[in-house]
Motif scaffolding. Structure first.
Motif: not given
Length: 84
Positions: A21-25, A30-40, A46-58
């Motif tokens: 929403t603020v035009a940040l990529e 940031s993905y690793s931080s979000a995955i780590s937060a899900c882990e905690k 959600a952690a696996l979904a983010l890991l997959i999304e990360m790959g799709l985002a190349l």
């Protein structure tokens, strides 16, 4: 980040989602931080979904992102085992 350290995974994911929403990529950090937060927060799906999304985002998945996802799955398996 602070949300990750406090295991406030919902807040971390909300901040991550708000990046668009603020035009940040999102990047590897940031993905690793979000995955780590899900882990905690014991949110392995959600952690696996983010890991997959990360790959799709190349984006390059690194040891930090993989490790956080693996630990999330371990914690998820432990929770499931304790329920049964």
């Amino acid at each position: 980040g602070a949300c990750e350290n406090a295991a406030e995974w919902r807040n971390a994911i909300a901040l991550f989602a708000a990046m668009d929403t603020v035009a940040l990529e999102p990047d590897t950090f940031s993905y690793s931080s979000a995955i780590s937060a899900c882990e905690k927060g014991f949110e392995w799906q959600a952690a696996l979904a983010l890991l997959i999304e990360m790959g799709l985002a190349l984006l390059r998945r690194d040891a930090i992102s993989y490790n956080a996802a693996i630990i999330a799955c371990e914690k998820g398996a432990d929770c499931i085992a304790h329920r049964n």
